[in-house]
Motif scaffolding. Structure first.
Motif, mmCIF file in Angstrom:
data_model
loop_
_atom_site.group_PDB
_atom_site.id
_atom_site.type_symbol
_atom_site.label_atom_id
_atom_site.label_comp_id
_atom_site.label_asym_id
_atom_site.label_seq_id
_atom_site.Cartn_x
_atom_site.Cartn_y
_atom_site.Cartn_z
ATOM 1 N N MET A 87 2.569 35.386 -55.494
ATOM 2 C CA MET A 87 1.366 35.247 -54.577
ATOM 3 C C MET A 87 0.008 34.663 -54.958
ATOM 4 S SD MET A 87 1.761 39.220 -52.919
ATOM 5 C CE MET A 87 0.493 38.699 -51.452
ATOM 6 N N ALA A 88 -0.005 34.546 -56.363
ATOM 7 C CA ALA A 88 -1.333 34.040 -57.084
ATOM 8 C C ALA A 88 -1.345 32.493 -56.984
ATOM 9 C CB ALA A 88 -1.494 34.571 -58.118
ATOM 10 N N GLY A 89 -2.660 31.798 -56.504
ATOM 11 C CA GLY A 89 -2.648 30.383 -56.767
ATOM 12 C C GLY A 89 -3.590 29.915 -55.871
ATOM 13 N N TYR A 90 -3.925 28.595 -56.249
ATOM 14 C CA TYR A 90 -5.253 27.837 -55.593
ATOM 15 C C TYR A 90 -4.591 27.579 -54.305
ATOM 16 C CZ TYR A 90 -8.184 24.187 -54.333
ATOM 17 O OH TYR A 90 -9.035 23.133 -53.467
ATOM 18 N N ASP A 91 -5.529 27.644 -53.242
ATOM 19 C CA ASP A 91 -5.375 27.069 -51.594
ATOM 20 C C ASP A 91 -6.584 26.744 -51.294
ATOM 21 O OD1 ASP A 91 -4.468 26.937 -49.228
ATOM 22 O OD2 ASP A 91 -4.775 28.919 -48.522
ATOM 23 N N PRO A 92 -6.488 25.066 -51.211
ATOM 24 C CA PRO A 92 -7.774 24.627 -50.636
ATOM 25 C C PRO A 92 -8.207 25.193 -49.140
ATOM 26 C CG PRO A 92 -5.834 23.112 -50.512
ATOM 27 C CD PRO A 92 -5.372 24.388 -51.113
ATOM 28 N N ALA A 93 -7.393 25.882 -48.466
ATOM 29 C CA ALA A 93 -7.691 26.368 -47.109
ATOM 30 C C ALA A 93 -8.666 27.865 -47.446
ATOM 31 C CB ALA A 93 -6.532 26.822 -46.279
ATOM 32 N N ASP A 94 -8.598 28.477 -48.602
ATOM 33 C CA ASP A 94 -9.264 29.604 -49.139
ATOM 34 C C ASP A 94 -10.096 28.937 -50.349
ATOM 35 O OD1 ASP A 94 -10.684 31.668 -49.782
ATOM 36 O OD2 ASP A 94 -8.789 33.080 -49.877
ATOM 37 N N PRO A 95 -11.170 28.388 -50.511
ATOM 38 C CA PRO A 95 -11.995 27.865 -51.485
ATOM 39 C C PRO A 95 -12.299 28.900 -52.623
ATOM 40 C CG PRO A 95 -12.771 27.078 -49.370
ATOM 41 C CD PRO A 95 -11.882 28.195 -48.968
ATOM 42 N N LEU A 96 -12.187 29.986 -52.238
ATOM 43 C CA LEU A 96 -12.579 31.282 -53.102
ATOM 44 C C LEU A 96 -11.312 31.228 -54.250
ATOM 45 C CD1 LEU A 96 -14.584 33.431 -53.902
ATOM 46 C CD2 LEU A 96 -13.052 35.160 -52.667
ATOM 47 N N THR A 97 -10.213 30.844 -53.753
ATOM 48 C CA THR A 97 -9.171 30.671 -54.892
ATOM 49 C C THR A 97 -9.554 29.654 -55.967
ATOM 50 O OG1 THR A 97 -7.920 29.156 -53.454
ATOM 51 C CG2 THR A 97 -7.499 31.771 -53.471
ATOM 52 N N ALA A 98 -10.485 28.766 -55.864
ATOM 53 C CA ALA A 98 -10.830 27.775 -56.869
ATOM 54 C C ALA A 98 -11.330 28.444 -58.220
ATOM 55 C CB ALA A 98 -11.951 26.860 -56.306
ATOM 56 N N LEU A 99 -11.705 29.677 -57.949
ATOM 57 C CA LEU A 99 -12.358 30.646 -59.085
ATOM 58 C C LEU A 99 -11.153 31.037 -59.850
ATOM 59 C CD1 LEU A 99 -14.717 32.766 -57.338
ATOM 60 C CD2 LEU A 99 -15.236 30.725 -58.511
ATOM 61 N N GLY A 100 -9.781 31.032 -59.349
ATOM 62 C CA GLY A 100 -8.862 31.698 -60.179
ATOM 63 C C GLY A 100 -7.956 30.441 -60.941
ATOM 64 N N VAL A 101 -8.479 29.128 -60.781
ATOM 65 C CA VAL A 101 -7.619 28.140 -61.445
ATOM 66 C C VAL A 101 -7.932 28.180 -62.814
ATOM 67 C CG1 VAL A 101 -7.721 25.587 -61.702
ATOM 68 C CG2 VAL A 101 -7.950 26.496 -59.428
ATOM 69 N N GLY A 102 -6.704 28.009 -63.668
ATOM 70 C CA GLY A 102 -6.845 28.280 -65.241
ATOM 71 C C GLY A 102 -6.923 29.824 -65.660
ATOM 72 N N LYS A 103 -7.120 30.779 -64.447
ATOM 73 C CA LYS A 103 -7.244 32.434 -65.109
ATOM 74 C C LYS A 103 -5.708 32.943 -64.889
ATOM 75 C CE LYS A 103 -11.529 31.844 -65.425
ATOM 76 N NZ LYS A 103 -12.430 32.065 -64.247
ATOM 77 N N THR A 104 -4.715 32.312 -64.568
ATOM 78 C CA THR A 104 -3.300 33.173 -64.439
ATOM 79 C C THR A 104 -2.509 32.748 -65.561
ATOM 80 O OG1 THR A 104 -2.528 31.214 -63.255
ATOM 81 C CG2 THR A 104 -3.508 33.266 -61.905
ATOM 82 N N PRO A 105 -1.918 33.618 -66.056
ATOM 83 C CA PRO A 105 -0.752 33.388 -67.273
ATOM 84 C C PRO A 105 0.473 32.791 -66.663
ATOM 85 C CG PRO A 105 -0.657 35.714 -66.460
ATOM 86 C CD PRO A 105 -1.808 35.151 -65.728
ATOM 87 N N LYS A 106 1.338 32.325 -67.628
ATOM 88 C CA LYS A 106 2.475 31.835 -67.255
ATOM 89 C C LYS A 106 3.283 32.789 -66.116
ATOM 90 C CE LYS A 106 6.625 29.553 -68.768
ATOM 91 N NZ LYS A 106 7.516 29.063 -70.036
ATOM 92 N N THR A 107 3.529 34.119 -66.763
ATOM 93 C CA THR A 107 3.894 35.190 -65.768
ATOM 94 C C THR A 107 3.330 36.298 -66.191
ATOM 95 O OG1 THR A 107 5.981 36.311 -65.385
ATOM 96 C CG2 THR A 107 5.783 35.233 -67.486
ATOM 97 N N TYR A 108 2.981 37.239 -65.176
ATOM 98 C CA TYR A 108 2.269 38.682 -65.485
ATOM 99 C C TYR A 108 3.566 39.442 -66.038
ATOM 100 C CZ TYR A 108 -1.917 37.420 -63.012
ATOM 101 O OH TYR A 108 -3.069 36.236 -62.319
ATOM 102 N N THR A 109 4.702 39.118 -65.823
ATOM 103 C CA THR A 109 5.862 39.991 -66.499
ATOM 104 C C THR A 109 5.752 40.136 -67.886
ATOM 105 O OG1 THR A 109 7.639 38.350 -66.458
ATOM 106 C CG2 THR A 109 7.287 39.508 -64.345
ATOM 107 N N ALA A 110 5.130 39.098 -68.660
ATOM 108 C CA ALA A 110 4.918 39.127 -69.960
ATOM 109 C C ALA A 110 4.114 40.542 -70.512
ATOM 110 C CB ALA A 110 4.425 37.777 -70.616
#
Length: 543
Positions: free
Chosen positions: A280-303
């Motif tokens: 579900m997590a990821g950048y979406d230009p249609a919701d500019p707020l998600t630009a704040l999350g770029v570079g903030k997510t790990p390869k996988t949360y399951t780690a």
């Protein structure tokens, strides 16, 4: 095969064919999908696999072993919906079924047979809160005023889930327009709590939560403006994640407030919620707020799924969020036991108090929903064009169709010509910024990695009441800090609730600390083993 069996098989096959033929038509849950009316070939390749509390990992392991097919899995869930959604306890959790669910399952079986490859959510049946846009089913927010509304494309978060293999089983009932916490709607009626059929299930994502608690699907999606993912997670012994504001796109989700809205997963385990959040997590230009999350997510949360993640971690117990009245004592007892589990897992417990973070105070003085609602709902409806029967908040109110419990809020929101220009709104926004700094400072001063408190200070209210008091979700809703609700235990059993009623513990962390929170929640979950199956929806016989 007896004459009766032949008749049952013929009748059910006709029902399934009808589901296949109606791809975009509203399809209420069909009572004829009962266990006794299933075609005898339904479980040809997966007769011994039982879906009860089956995880994503369990399902994929069985499929790789050849003991489960996607069709067999989907049919078991349809079985349970047929037996318990409108029949038996009549939980009223599902609004629509995907008419192509079995056809899509067959396609996934064929794909896996040909390639031997599985996406992270390959054939994982999901129920979606009915405010997630779906191009293949109506999206109505549970409101009769939007009956038949048909978006042209999926919500962005849903498109990511589908890309990773999710099979959408259906749409869940909810608190109408996501405006409340008891999950009642003019289109779907009242959702029941499967642990006590006389109680509400929390909300607003109550239909999704009940569907997962009752094993109608494997995973689900929710939205959260104030409490709406974590409240039903707490009331149904589930895991719910409200992510950092901006981690998950809200595009294509029927809105309430651009300041407070968020979206995230609901699941029966921390591990499954982590897999969902990966998608579900990821950048979406249609919701500019998600630009704040770029570079903030790990390869996988399951780690982060580490049983020892709590060792040496400083956990603040936010005493401000605990109730002191008689009706709060059952929750306090469960939370006291949960805190002991945290200690045994190696966490350092630090009592903290912050009177300015009292939930009642925050709800009264900082909530901004009524100022923003008219603007966001009008924009959403306008984008649907002719695909919806109502095109504005004025149309919704004029229809006279929304549930009576919404009248006060809807009329209040309608009264603002421009809520964003209101002096009180501007004052609240300034105070929200100050609250973010205050919360961060509280954690910094006490050297805290996270804080805990009960999501709900009291148990769910009885059916017939239209408001769930004493919920603590407002703190993260205003600050945008991430939080995760995890099953903490159960209240004392009663005649109506033979195993008690679920109580959820909420963990809150700093922005973008989902990985750490998932680790802490997983460590607690594995030690506490608090989740229980509801007695009202037992396992069905497998053939």
């Amino acid at each position: 095969m007896s004459v009766i069996q032949k008749q049952c098989r013929s009748q059910t096959d006709r029902v399934i064919q009808k589901m296949r033929d109606h791809t975009t038509k509203v399809l209420p849950v069909l009572p004829v999908l009962l266990a006794g009316l299933l075609p005898l070939s339904a479980y040809a390749a997966g007769a011994q696999f039982n879906v009860m509390d089956a995880s994503i990992g369990d399902i994929h392991k069985a499929m790789r072993a050849g003991s489960l097919t996607c069709r067999g899995l989907v049919q078991q869930y349809l079985d349970r919906i047929g037996a318990y959604n409108e029949q038996g306890p009549a939980l009223n959790a599902i609004l629509y079924l995907n008419p192509k669910a079995l056809e899509q399952a067959d396609a996934m079986d064929k794909q896996f047979k040909q390639t031997g490859e599985m996406a992270p959510l390959h054939c994982i049946p999901a129920v979606l809160k009915d405010n997630y846009n779906t191009a293949d089913m109506p999206t109505t927010g549970g409101s009769a005023s939007l009956a038949g509304a048909q978006p042209a494309k999926d919500a962005f978060a849903l498109s990511r889930l589908r890309k990773d293999g999710v099979l959408v089983l259906g749409k869940a009932n909810m608190q109408e327009f996501a405006l409340g916490g008891v999950s009642i709607s003019s289109l779907g009626g009242q959702v029941k709590n499967p642990y006590d059929l006389l109680l509400t299930p929390g909300g607003s994502s109550g239909g999704t939560a009940v569907a997962l608690a009752a094993n109608f699907a494997t995973v689900g999606t929710g939205s959260d403006t104030v409490n709406s993912i974590r409240s039903p997670a707490s009331a149904n012994s589930l895991v719910g994640i409200r992510p950092t504001h901006g981690l998950v796109s809200r595009d294509g989700i029927l809105p309430v407030s651009f300041t407070m809205d968020d979206a995230g997963p609901l699941a029966r385990s921390v591990a499954d919620a982590a897999v969902m959040l990966d998608s579900m997590a990821g950048y979406d230009p249609a919701d500019p707020l998600t630009a704040l999350g770029v570079g903030k997510t790990p390869k996988t949360y399951t780690a982060s799924l580490n049983k020892t993640a709590l060792k040496g971690v400083r956990i603040g117990v936010l005493q401000t969020m605990f109730g002191t009245k008689p009706e709060n004592q059952e929750v306090n007892r469960v939370m006291a036991n949960a805190i002991e589990v945290l200690k045994k897992q190696g966490a350092v417990i630090v009592p903290v108090s912050a009177p300015e973070m009292d939930s009642d105070k925050l709800n009264a003085e900082l909530d901004v929903q009524k100022y923003e609602y008219k603007g966001v709902i009008n924009t959403y409806l306008k984008a649907l064009g002719t695909a919806t029967p109502a095109h504005s908040l004025d149309d919704i109110i004029a229809s006279g169709k929304p549930h009576q419990s919404l009248n006060k809020f809807l009329l209040s929101a309608q009264s603002y010509q421009n809520g964003l220009a209101d002096p009180d709104y501007k004052d609240r926004m300034v105070k929200i910024d100050a609250l973010k700094i205050s919360l961060a400072n509280l954690m910094a001063e006490n050297h805290l990695d996270a804080m805990v408190y009960p999501h709900q200070k009291r148990l769910p209210v009885p059916i017939g009441e239209f408001s769930q008091p004493d919920r603590n979700g407002i703190l993260t809703a205003l600050t945008g800090f991430p939080s995760i609700a995890v099953p903490a235990g159960f209240s004392t059993p009663t005649a109506d609730a033979p195993m008690g009623v679920p109580v959820g513990m909420e963990l809150i962390g700093r922005p973008w600390s989902e990985s750490q929170l998932i680790g802490y929640a997983y460590s607690f979950e594995q030690a506490a083993k608090a989740r229980k199956l509801p007695a009202s929806t037992p396992s069905l016989a497998l053939r």
